[in-house]
Design a protein around this motif. Structure first.
Motif, mmCIF file in Angstrom:
data_model
loop_
_atom_site.group_PDB
_atom_site.id
_atom_site.type_symbol
_atom_site.label_atom_id
_atom_site.label_comp_id
_atom_site.label_asym_id
_atom_site.label_seq_id
_atom_site.Cartn_x
_atom_site.Cartn_y
_atom_site.Cartn_z
ATOM 1 N N MET A 213 3.579 6.613 13.539
ATOM 2 C CA MET A 213 4.791 6.428 12.743
ATOM 3 C C MET A 213 4.436 6.001 11.322
ATOM 4 S SD MET A 213 7.900 4.136 14.037
ATOM 5 C CE MET A 213 9.536 4.484 13.508
ATOM 6 N N ASN A 214 5.255 6.407 10.348
ATOM 7 C CA ASN A 214 5.117 5.930 8.977
ATOM 8 C C ASN A 214 5.888 4.631 8.834
ATOM 9 O OD1 ASN A 214 3.531 8.010 7.989
ATOM 10 N ND2 ASN A 214 5.293 9.286 7.512
ATOM 11 N N VAL A 215 5.197 3.575 8.355
ATOM 12 C CA VAL A 215 5.806 2.257 8.217
ATOM 13 C C VAL A 215 5.814 1.881 6.738
ATOM 14 C CG1 VAL A 215 5.647 -0.167 8.913
ATOM 15 C CG2 VAL A 215 4.959 1.620 10.501
ATOM 16 N N PRO A 216 6.949 1.367 6.220
ATOM 17 C CA PRO A 216 7.015 0.984 4.799
ATOM 18 C C PRO A 216 6.018 -0.129 4.452
ATOM 19 C CG PRO A 216 9.200 0.938 5.820
ATOM 20 C CD PRO A 216 8.212 1.162 6.915
ATOM 21 N N VAL A 217 5.512 -0.080 3.212
ATOM 22 C CA VAL A 217 4.578 -1.086 2.701
ATOM 23 C C VAL A 217 5.338 -2.004 1.757
ATOM 24 C CG1 VAL A 217 2.524 -1.458 1.272
ATOM 25 C CG2 VAL A 217 2.605 0.449 2.880
ATOM 26 N N LYS A 218 5.129 -3.313 1.924
ATOM 27 C CA LYS A 218 5.776 -4.303 1.062
ATOM 28 C C LYS A 218 4.681 -5.144 0.407
ATOM 29 C CE LYS A 218 9.414 -7.779 1.266
ATOM 30 N NZ LYS A 218 10.324 -8.506 2.156
ATOM 31 N N LEU A 219 4.681 -5.185 -0.929
ATOM 32 C CA LEU A 219 3.693 -5.973 -1.653
ATOM 33 C C LEU A 219 4.165 -7.416 -1.735
ATOM 34 C CD1 LEU A 219 2.780 -3.533 -4.560
ATOM 35 C CD2 LEU A 219 1.723 -3.754 -2.315
ATOM 36 N N GLN A 220 3.205 -8.358 -1.591
ATOM 37 C CA GLN A 220 3.551 -9.778 -1.592
ATOM 38 C C GLN A 220 2.657 -10.512 -2.587
ATOM 39 O OE1 GLN A 220 2.539 -11.819 2.038
ATOM 40 N NE2 GLN A 220 4.154 -13.317 1.753
ATOM 41 N N GLY A 221 3.267 -11.386 -3.386
ATOM 42 C CA GLY A 221 2.518 -12.231 -4.310
ATOM 43 C C GLY A 221 2.485 -11.677 -5.722
ATOM 44 N N LEU A 222 2.020 -12.528 -6.656
ATOM 45 C CA LEU A 222 1.872 -12.156 -8.058
ATOM 46 C C LEU A 222 0.388 -11.937 -8.329
ATOM 47 C CD1 LEU A 222 3.180 -11.792 -10.845
ATOM 48 C CD2 LEU A 222 2.816 -14.227 -11.239
ATOM 49 N N ALA A 223 0.020 -10.736 -8.718
ATOM 50 C CA ALA A 223 -1.375 -10.383 -8.935
ATOM 51 C C ALA A 223 -1.939 -11.083 -10.164
ATOM 52 C CB ALA A 223 -1.507 -8.878 -9.080
ATOM 53 N N GLU A 224 -3.240 -11.468 -10.105
ATOM 54 C CA GLU A 224 -3.912 -12.108 -11.245
ATOM 55 C C GLU A 224 -3.868 -11.208 -12.470
ATOM 56 O OE1 GLU A 224 -7.917 -13.144 -10.188
ATOM 57 O OE2 GLU A 224 -7.270 -14.446 -8.542
ATOM 58 N N GLY A 225 -4.057 -9.923 -12.277
ATOM 59 C CA GLY A 225 -4.040 -8.973 -13.386
ATOM 60 C C GLY A 225 -2.683 -8.891 -14.067
ATOM 61 N N VAL A 226 -1.612 -9.122 -13.328
ATOM 62 C CA VAL A 226 -0.262 -9.100 -13.913
ATOM 63 C C VAL A 226 -0.078 -10.329 -14.808
ATOM 64 C CG1 VAL A 226 2.210 -9.202 -13.382
ATOM 65 C CG2 VAL A 226 0.709 -7.723 -12.050
ATOM 66 N N ARG A 227 -0.642 -11.462 -14.405
ATOM 67 C CA ARG A 227 -0.577 -12.677 -15.236
ATOM 68 C C ARG A 227 -1.283 -12.482 -16.569
ATOM 69 N NH1 ARG A 227 -2.449 -16.032 -10.568
ATOM 70 N NH2 ARG A 227 -0.596 -16.212 -9.300
ATOM 71 N N LEU A 228 -2.294 -11.610 -16.562
ATOM 72 C CA LEU A 228 -3.049 -11.338 -17.790
ATOM 73 C C LEU A 228 -2.437 -10.201 -18.607
ATOM 74 C CD1 LEU A 228 -6.649 -11.605 -16.294
ATOM 75 C CD2 LEU A 228 -5.446 -13.313 -17.673
ATOM 76 N N GLY A 229 -1.273 -9.700 -18.172
ATOM 77 C CA GLY A 229 -0.575 -8.668 -18.938
ATOM 78 C C GLY A 229 -0.673 -7.269 -18.370
ATOM 79 N N GLY A 230 -1.314 -7.106 -17.209
ATOM 80 C CA GLY A 230 -1.431 -5.788 -16.592
ATOM 81 C C GLY A 230 -0.155 -5.387 -15.874
ATOM 82 N N LYS A 231 -0.139 -4.162 -15.395
ATOM 83 C CA LYS A 231 1.039 -3.655 -14.684
ATOM 84 C C LYS A 231 0.652 -3.289 -13.255
ATOM 85 C CE LYS A 231 4.639 -0.249 -14.797
ATOM 86 N NZ LYS A 231 5.009 1.095 -15.097
ATOM 87 N N LEU A 232 1.405 -3.834 -12.290
ATOM 88 C CA LEU A 232 1.167 -3.557 -10.878
ATOM 89 C C LEU A 232 1.835 -2.241 -10.495
ATOM 90 C CD1 LEU A 232 0.096 -4.612 -8.121
ATOM 91 C CD2 LEU A 232 2.334 -5.652 -7.796
ATOM 92 N N ASN A 233 1.061 -1.348 -9.902
ATOM 93 C CA ASN A 233 1.577 -0.058 -9.432
ATOM 94 C C ASN A 233 1.382 0.057 -7.934
ATOM 95 O OD1 ASN A 233 2.302 0.849 -11.977
ATOM 96 N ND2 ASN A 233 0.336 1.843 -12.326
ATOM 97 N N GLN A 234 2.460 0.376 -7.225
ATOM 98 C CA GLN A 234 2.366 0.629 -5.791
ATOM 99 C C GLN A 234 2.234 2.131 -5.606
ATOM 100 O OE1 GLN A 234 5.410 -1.184 -3.398
ATOM 101 N NE2 GLN A 234 4.689 -0.223 -1.528
ATOM 102 N N GLU A 235 1.051 2.562 -5.159
ATOM 103 C CA GLU A 235 0.748 3.988 -5.029
ATOM 104 C C GLU A 235 1.263 4.573 -3.721
ATOM 105 O OE1 GLU A 235 -0.632 5.638 -7.559
ATOM 106 O OE2 GLU A 235 -0.941 3.820 -8.720
ATOM 107 N N MET A 236 1.253 3.769 -2.642
ATOM 108 C CA MET A 236 1.696 4.252 -1.333
ATOM 109 C C MET A 236 2.897 3.431 -0.868
ATOM 110 S SD MET A 236 -1.886 4.945 0.665
ATOM 111 C CE MET A 236 -1.154 5.949 1.944
ATOM 112 N N ARG A 237 3.966 4.106 -0.556
ATOM 113 C CA ARG A 237 5.177 3.441 -0.060
ATOM 114 C C ARG A 237 5.163 3.302 1.456
ATOM 115 N NH1 ARG A 237 6.886 1.190 -4.393
ATOM 116 N NH2 ARG A 237 7.240 2.554 -6.128
#
Length: 186
Positions: free
Chosen positions: A101-125
């Motif tokens: 079965m295909n199960v949805p992916v949920k991202l959790q937490g604030l990435a260190e790279g985002v704190r430094l100004g990067g952008k978080l991309n979720q490639e697989m749903r």
């Protein structure tokens, strides 16, 4: 997984003409596989709307003219122009047989790279997993807190109890891309 109650009626019309007439009257032809014998049945469009147009996954308590069983939604077929549902396939599940079965992916937490100004991309749903239907969760949680600038999380880095991940091992689930702002800060 959440449960969904669905009442259905047996279907004797299996020809192209008869199925077309069913669809015109607001009924969707369906099939149930997995019990050794295939069952043709029909459901009303309004009865399955919340099942189809939802990102969540469900175990369907299927009642076909009094005969009850548990199933999952296996495949949907949509009309290429109107996007109306043409056909639904269900797979009967049991407590001792694994399913894929295909199960949805949920991202959790604030990435260190985002704190430094990067952008978080979720490639697989979704991730394709194999396991007993009772072990499959509503979604798979991926912790991204330690993800730095330019770093990614691949499928091979993930593991879940009582589940086998079938998605490609080198596929990227999430990553932090550097932005102009992050390059200027760094």
């Amino acid at each position: 997984m959440k449960t969904f109650e669905l009442k259905a009626a047996n279907r004797t019309a299996v020809g192209k003409k008869e199925v077309k007439a069913l669809r015109a009257s607001g009924v969707i032809p369906c099939n149930l596989y997995g019990s050794g014998e295939n069952t043709n049945f029909q459901v009303k469009v309004e009865d399955v709307r919340k099942l189809i147009y939802s990102p969540e996954i469900f175990v369907v308590n299927l009642n076909i003219d009094g005969k009850e069983c548990k199933a999952i939604l296996k495949e949907l077929q949509f009309h290429p122009v109107t996007d109306k549902v043409l056909h639904i396939d269900f797979l009967q599940v049991s407590d001792n047989k694994e399913i894929v079965m295909n199960v949805p992916v949920k991202l959790q937490g604030l990435a260190e790279g985002v704190r430094l100004g990067g952008k978080l991309n979720q490639e697989m749903r979704y991730l394709k997993v194999k396991g007993l239907y009772t072990n499959i969760p509503e979604f798979l949680t991926v912790n991204v807190e330690k993800l730095g600038l330019g770093k990614t999380i691949q499928v091979r880095e993930l593991s879940y109890d009582n589940l086998t991940i079938l998605s490609g091992q080198v596929n990227v689930v999430a990553g932090v891309k550097a932005t102009r702002a992050s390059k200027n800060n760094g």
